[in-house]
Design an enzyme around this catalytic site. Sequence first.
Site, short mmCIF file in Angstrom:
data_model
loop_
_atom_site.label_atom_id
_atom_site.label_comp_id
_atom_site.label_asym_id
_atom_site.label_seq_id
_atom_site.Cartn_x
_atom_site.Cartn_y
_atom_site.Cartn_z
N SER A 1 -8.40 -16.81 10.16
CA SER A 1 -7.13 -16.19 9.78
C SER A 1 -7.46 -15.22 8.65
O SER A 1 -8.28 -15.53 7.79
CB SER A 1 -6.12 -17.23 9.28
OG SER A 1 -5.92 -18.23 10.26
N GLU B 1 2.05 -12.59 10.38
CA GLU B 1 2.69 -13.62 9.57
C GLU B 1 2.61 -13.23 8.11
O GLU B 1 1.88 -12.32 7.73
CB GLU B 1 1.97 -14.98 9.72
CG GLU B 1 1.89 -15.50 11.14
CD GLU B 1 1.47 -16.97 11.22
OE1 GLU B 1 1.58 -17.68 10.20
OE2 GLU B 1 1.02 -17.39 12.30
N GLN C 1 -6.02 -21.79 23.75
CA GLN C 1 -4.79 -22.47 23.30
C GLN C 1 -4.05 -23.14 24.47
O GLN C 1 -3.64 -24.29 24.38
CB GLN C 1 -3.87 -21.43 22.63
CG GLN C 1 -2.59 -21.98 22.04
CD GLN C 1 -1.75 -20.88 21.35
OE1 GLN C 1 -2.17 -19.72 21.28
NE2 GLN C 1 -0.59 -21.24 20.85
N GLU D 1 -1.56 -12.59 15.10
CA GLU D 1 -0.21 -13.07 14.84
C GLU D 1 0.22 -12.50 13.50
O GLU D 1 -0.44 -12.71 12.49
CB GLU D 1 -0.14 -14.60 14.83
CG GLU D 1 -0.22 -15.19 16.23
CD GLU D 1 0.05 -16.69 16.30
OE1 GLU D 1 -0.07 -17.37 15.27
OE2 GLU D 1 0.40 -17.16 17.40
N HIS E 1 10.36 -15.43 18.01
CA HIS E 1 9.01 -15.73 18.52
C HIS E 1 9.01 -17.03 19.32
O HIS E 1 8.47 -17.09 20.43
CB HIS E 1 8.03 -15.83 17.35
CG HIS E 1 6.67 -16.31 17.75
ND1 HIS E 1 5.80 -15.54 18.51
CD2 HIS E 1 6.02 -17.48 17.52
CE1 HIS E 1 4.68 -16.21 18.71
NE2 HIS E 1 4.79 -17.41 18.13
N THR F 1 4.38 -16.65 13.37
CA THR F 1 4.52 -15.27 13.84
C THR F 1 5.95 -14.79 13.62
O THR F 1 6.90 -15.48 13.98
CB THR F 1 4.19 -15.22 15.35
OG1 THR F 1 2.92 -15.81 15.53
CG2 THR F 1 4.19 -13.80 15.87
CA CA Z 1 0.44 -18.97 13.75
#
Ligand code: CA
Length: 432
Positions: free
Chosen positions: A266, A210, A249, A208, A142, A358
Amino acid sequence: MPAKTNNPNKKTWLSVPLNSDFPIQNIPFGVFLTRDDIITIGTRIGDYAIDLGALHQLGYFEGIPLTDDIFLQDTLNDFISDGKKTWRSVRNRIGEIFDLGNETLQHNEDHQKIVLFSMDEVEMKLPVQIGDYTDFYSSKEHATNVGSMFRDPENALLPNWLHLPVAYHGRSSTIVTSGTPVRRPLGQTYPKGADSPVFGPSKLVDFELEMAFITTDANVLGEPIPIEEAEDYIFGLVLFNDWSARDIQKWEYVPLGPFLAKNFASSISPWIVTLDALEPFRVQSPKQVPEPLPYLRQQGKHSFDITLEVDLTPDKGVPTTITRSNFKYMYWTMAQQMAHHTVNGCKVNSGDMMGSGTISGPGPDSYGSLLELAWQGTKPIKLKDGSERKFIEDNDMVTLRGYCEKENIRIGFGEASTRLLPALEQKEKYYY
Ligand code: CA
């Protein structure tokens, strides 16, 4: 004391659907609201939610030193704080109570009525009050992909990346559990070709893929956690979707890193699968070259073979699995992340959450974000209904799944499923 409930031959008297993520070998921990509107700590076997508060009141945990109200709480923080020996004793005891050979609860229908719920009559809540949330950036694939896109393919990894697990401190107030919708954020961006920044809904919302681990109280302020002890302080793991607004971002992250592009939401899966349950799935993590500094060195197997998948489902549409990755691809292990996080004396508390970053695999069908899968919008991905995606559209549902499989035993995480709602309506109040 070993984790006895991991025995692959163990069977339960509860019915467990084929391919369930939650056989008796799993025994995760979570918090749920019962049909009587009572909040309790529980576990899950098959499609049964099991009220641990009620089991404790009925005396099923006799002999294990637990306070009377340890499970009658709306978070797992105090239970996690009791430490690994207690988690293990409780998990083993649950394994005994529901073992096919144990007739006590199996033959007590009155007790069963009090402790057993079907999953569709409970509402899952956030399992812990998350004090602090840290997000790492520990997948080499990533970091290489993002570095290639945004900077320079020849020098995709910044000089520090191979020497330390890079991370930033995130925000815990906006971590939500599966099923909670998330709204497309408003913010400031600097689109290509513009000569000044603009304000409005993010146009480039991404997921993302994760995982995150949850810690117990581990150290006193000023004292690092040695790498060989770090895993003792990890309670378990959840799936973690770190929603990201790529356009916000890109404009805001220099020089201090992610801020509003990340802290709007999240999403996590609601059941915490313990490190004990994952023990049979340990694997070697990728070889590290150059060898890290001594405080980050470790021997043996410290990663876990966890298959990860993401489905994207358009509004009223059918799901398309858009990526398949694996937790084992992580370059830096959880123990290395903990050792590094505390090497300066930073204190870790019960209920802290640490995101992996990620998790992208080696091939383009295993990337952990749409940014990579559609390569910055240049290679839109095709969905089953014929539509294409460069980023997440309004009312799309993103579903993360994760599971381990070995010797016919499947230990899974369930899912973290989230719908992206449209941005707030264009009212003056929000649009400056
Ligand atoms: Ca992240």
